[in-house]
Design an enzyme around this catalytic site. Structure first.
Site, PDB file in Angstrom:
ATOM      1  N   LYS A  17       1.330  -2.840  -0.700  1.00  0.00           N
ATOM      2  CA  LYS A  17       0.716  -3.403  -1.919  1.00  0.00           C
ATOM      3  C   LYS A  17       1.661  -4.398  -2.606  1.00  0.00           C
ATOM      4  O   LYS A  17       1.247  -5.485  -2.997  1.00  0.00           O
ATOM      5  CB  LYS A  17       0.367  -2.280  -2.927  1.00  0.00           C
ATOM      6  CG  LYS A  17      -0.601  -1.249  -2.402  1.00  0.00           C
ATOM      7  CD  LYS A  17      -0.973  -0.217  -3.463  1.00  0.00           C
ATOM      8  CE  LYS A  17       0.195   0.632  -3.943  1.00  0.00           C
ATOM      9  NZ  LYS A  17       0.781   1.532  -2.928  1.00  0.00           N
ATOM     10  N   ARG A  92      -4.223   4.595 -10.533  1.00  0.00           N
ATOM     11  CA  ARG A  92      -3.872   5.571  -9.501  1.00  0.00           C
ATOM     12  C   ARG A  92      -4.627   6.883  -9.692  1.00  0.00           C
ATOM     13  O   ARG A  92      -4.442   7.809  -8.902  1.00  0.00           O
ATOM     14  CB  ARG A  92      -2.372   5.856  -9.587  1.00  0.00           C
ATOM     15  CG  ARG A  92      -1.544   5.325  -8.419  1.00  0.00           C
ATOM     16  CD  ARG A  92      -0.132   5.706  -8.712  1.00  0.00           C
ATOM     17  NE  ARG A  92       0.806   5.634  -7.651  1.00  0.00           N
ATOM     18  CZ  ARG A  92       1.609   4.610  -7.426  1.00  0.00           C
ATOM     19  NH1 ARG A  92       1.516   3.512  -8.133  1.00  0.00           N
ATOM     20  NH2 ARG A  92       2.523   4.691  -6.492  1.00  0.00           N
ATOM     21  N   ARG A 129      12.632   0.778   4.095  1.00  0.00           N
ATOM     22  CA  ARG A 129      12.376  -0.268   3.095  1.00  0.00           C
ATOM     23  C   ARG A 129      13.620  -0.565   2.252  1.00  0.00           C
ATOM     24  O   ARG A 129      14.360   0.324   1.874  1.00  0.00           O
ATOM     25  CB  ARG A 129      11.234   0.217   2.194  1.00  0.00           C
ATOM     26  CG  ARG A 129      10.933  -0.672   1.024  1.00  0.00           C
ATOM     27  CD  ARG A 129       9.544  -0.438   0.511  1.00  0.00           C
ATOM     28  NE  ARG A 129       9.420   0.775  -0.286  1.00  0.00           N
ATOM     29  CZ  ARG A 129       8.295   1.112  -0.929  1.00  0.00           C
ATOM     30  NH1 ARG A 129       7.229   0.346  -0.827  1.00  0.00           N
ATOM     31  NH2 ARG A 129       8.229   2.214  -1.623  1.00  0.00           N
ATOM     32  N   ARG A 162      15.054   2.326  -2.544  1.00  0.00           N
ATOM     33  CA  ARG A 162      14.477   2.970  -3.725  1.00  0.00           C
ATOM     34  C   ARG A 162      14.820   4.446  -3.707  1.00  0.00           C
ATOM     35  O   ARG A 162      14.772   5.070  -2.652  1.00  0.00           O
ATOM     36  CB  ARG A 162      12.955   2.805  -3.681  1.00  0.00           C
ATOM     37  CG  ARG A 162      12.463   1.719  -4.585  1.00  0.00           C
ATOM     38  CD  ARG A 162      11.016   1.481  -4.421  1.00  0.00           C
ATOM     39  NE  ARG A 162      10.185   2.656  -4.717  1.00  0.00           N
ATOM     40  CZ  ARG A 162       8.869   2.605  -4.849  1.00  0.00           C
ATOM     41  NH1 ARG A 162       8.248   1.449  -4.691  1.00  0.00           N
ATOM     42  NH2 ARG A 162       8.164   3.671  -5.105  1.00  0.00           N
ATOM     43  N   ARG A 173       4.690  12.253  -2.586  1.00  0.00           N
ATOM     44  CA  ARG A 173       3.995  11.015  -2.965  1.00  0.00           C
ATOM     45  C   ARG A 173       2.694  10.859  -2.169  1.00  0.00           C
ATOM     46  O   ARG A 173       1.680  10.420  -2.709  1.00  0.00           O
ATOM     47  CB  ARG A 173       4.939   9.821  -2.776  1.00  0.00           C
ATOM     48  CG  ARG A 173       6.039   9.833  -3.844  1.00  0.00           C
ATOM     49  CD  ARG A 173       7.190   8.928  -3.489  1.00  0.00           C
ATOM     50  NE  ARG A 173       6.816   7.542  -3.390  1.00  0.00           N
ATOM     51  CZ  ARG A 173       7.489   6.632  -2.672  1.00  0.00           C
ATOM     52  NH1 ARG A 173       8.561   6.980  -1.982  1.00  0.00           N
ATOM     53  NH2 ARG A 173       7.091   5.391  -2.655  1.00  0.00           N
TER      54      ARG A 173
END
Ligand code: AMP
Length: 232
Positions: A17, A92, A129, A162, A173
């Site tokens: 996203k 969300r 990431r 992160r 998550r």
């Protein structure tokens, strides 16, 4: 009167996203609004908002609807949002979608695009990431490596992981996504504004698909749906 173009990007953590929002905002000329980025910034600056969100974020859980509804309501009042914006990571929950629907105006054009990826592929993506600590650009060892290791191509900032991209938080998550966010697919299907792209394609191809979806179909407006909805 000008209308606002509003794009909501849906998708599980790691679906892309943020990467796609940053890519399409240049073409669409409207800003990306990432609630995750705003919350991380508030935590880094140790604001009251940051303190309120920190514990939930560090546990991989969702921050309360009231907090995020409030930050989005304030952000979309800013001048750069007058022609529209891309929502990345918001709404969300169904409650957030309803709250946001109440803030839309009659002429707004809403498009909701889900970036769909098999969740089995996403845990590795998340652990691979990297984010630029300065401009927020997103890299990944599997799909987008920087020219120089640890250094952002765009601004030269240093790349960091992160803190919630860790194995034990990733499963929470995904759980939160399935339980609280995935119902938004059906919610927006019913509103008639939902479309999907294949998030396993190469990054540039996904960007092209999103842009052509946004061009091909005139997004629905409350008036064009011809019925009274939460978006009116
Ligand atoms: P993201 O950067 O979108 O992956 O968000 C990182 C974290 O911020 C999430 O795991 C949540 O803890 C929190 N967060 C971001 N956006 C929202 C939202 N719309 N509602 C609740 N929590 C959020």
């Amino acid at each position: 009167m000008s209308f606002r173009k509003i794009v909501i990007l849906l998708g599980a953590p790691g679906a892309g996203k943020g990467t796609q929002a940053r890519a399409i905002m240049r073409d669409l000329g409207i800003p990306q609004i990432s609630t995750g980025d705003m919350l991380r910034d508030a935590i880094a600056r140790k604001t009251q908002l940051g303190l309120a969100a920190k514990q939930k974020m560090e546990a991989g859980e969702l921050v309360s609807d009231d907090i995020v509804n409030g930050i989005v309501a304030d952000r979309i009042q800013e001048d750069d949002c007058r022609n529209g914006f891309i929502l990345d990571g918001y709404p969300r929950t169904v409650q957030q979608a309803e709250s946001f629907g109440g803030k839309m105006a009659g002429g707004d054009q809403l498009s909701v695009i889900e970036i769909a990826v098999d969740t089995a592929k996403l845990a590795n993506r998340l652990m691979g990431r990297w984010l630029c600590s300065s401009c927020g650009d997103i890299y990944n060892v599997y799909s987008r490596t920087p020219k120089q290791e640890g250094v952002c191509d765009r601004c030269g900032g240093s790349l960091v992981h992160r803190s919630d991209d860790q194995e034990h938080l990733i499963s929470e998550r995904f759980r939160a996504y399935q339980a609280e966010t995935y119902p938004l697919v059906e919610y927006y299907q019913q509103v008639g504004v939902y479309r999907q792209v294949n998030g396993s394609l190469p990054i540039n191809q996904i960007t092209d698909e999103i842009l052509s979806l946004l061009q091909a179909h005139a997004p629905m407006t409350p008036a064009s749906r011809g019925r009274d909805t939460k978006f009116a």
